[in-house]
Design an enzyme around this catalytic site. Sequence first.
Site, PDB file in Angstrom:
ATOM      1  N   HIS A 279       2.782   6.508  -2.704  1.00  0.00           N
ATOM      2  CA  HIS A 279       3.528   7.603  -2.101  1.00  0.00           C
ATOM      3  C   HIS A 279       5.039   7.502  -2.302  1.00  0.00           C
ATOM      4  O   HIS A 279       5.779   8.305  -1.740  1.00  0.00           O
ATOM      5  CB  HIS A 279       3.223   7.680  -0.603  1.00  0.00           C
TER       6      HIS A 279
ATOM      7  N   LYS B 220      -5.943   9.570  -9.104  1.00  0.00           N
ATOM      8  CA  LYS B 220      -5.474   9.999  -7.779  1.00  0.00           C
ATOM      9  C   LYS B 220      -5.408  11.526  -7.835  1.00  0.00           C
ATOM     10  O   LYS B 220      -4.425  12.123  -8.279  1.00  0.00           O
ATOM     11  CB  LYS B 220      -4.102   9.406  -7.476  1.00  0.00           C
TER      12      LYS B 220
ATOM     13  N   HIS C 234       0.818  -1.207   0.000  1.00  0.00           N
ATOM     14  CA  HIS C 234       0.000   0.000   0.000  1.00  0.00           C
ATOM     15  C   HIS C 234       0.855   1.263   0.000  1.00  0.00           C
ATOM     16  O   HIS C 234       0.656   2.151  -0.832  1.00  0.00           O
ATOM     17  CB  HIS C 234      -0.932   0.009   1.210  1.00  0.00           C
TER      18      HIS C 234
END
Length: 301
Positions: free
Chosen positions: A186, A236, A171
């Site tokens: 990220h 996103k 994730h």
Amino acid sequence: MADESGVLRRAVSSATINDVPNPTQEELSNIGLAVQKLWELDKNRLETGVDYTLNVFIAHGKENSTPKPLFNHVDNKVNQLPTYKYFYALLDNYIPQTGIPEVVNDGEKKENERFLKACLQTGPMLYAFKYLKAKGAVKGSITDFENELNKIWFHMYRRQGHEGDSSSFEHVFLGEVGNGKAMAFHNWITFYFYEKVGRITFESLIPLKEGHNKHKNPSGNEHVINLRFSFEGAKKPYSTSFVGTSPEFELAMYSMLFLLKHSDTHVVLDDANLNLKIYPFDQDGMRYIGSAFPMILDPLN
């Protein structure tokens, strides 16, 4: 060491436990200072404007009609530094869509172990080990710490109601897609490699949100950026990411904050005013990292 253009490049930085300073009393009493020490020890961090350059395109609307890549140039050392190279080997070990159980074979487990072992030969990870030992958050040897990291980051858990469809590492560092939306993503190294093969489409860098006291457009020289993008069509609209940082720096930082139970940590890194967010959760008697990322706060000046 020189690349094909003859430009001298920094040699691979590795460390032993004796090479890394013990945390000071000031650092032990202030987690922000400890994170700054991790930053100082990140010798494998890429230099902005030298090792990589960014496209600083800022879309005024939500769509970028003429998309350009986020990364104009990244030095080939990302294919050669051990932690970067072993990180890259992990990118094809996961199914991005949540709800589909992951199957982790023996080869993939060995790749996880190889990555962790390489990280544990660097300054940031060894400092994190010393810091956590001094705080009583970990016990035992560096091998015990490696086993703990393996559980935290690579143990599979349920994210969308199915057995073993996600992990903290997948994730936070790789990103996932759930209900047609891109989640996390990220890590800049993942972004760079996915962008190279056409899986990610960069849409725009984003200035600080409306409501901030001071607005600051990105220059391309930042080590932390706000951006919007899509992964294989999944949007996103707002994300944050470090840029140029080594895999071991982010792994050490998030592991340290998670094990010390710091959900919000204010820190200034390279003139970036940040709040480091950790979202933990419990499942089946174990505690995991649900997400972790930097949030950019108002500029200092």
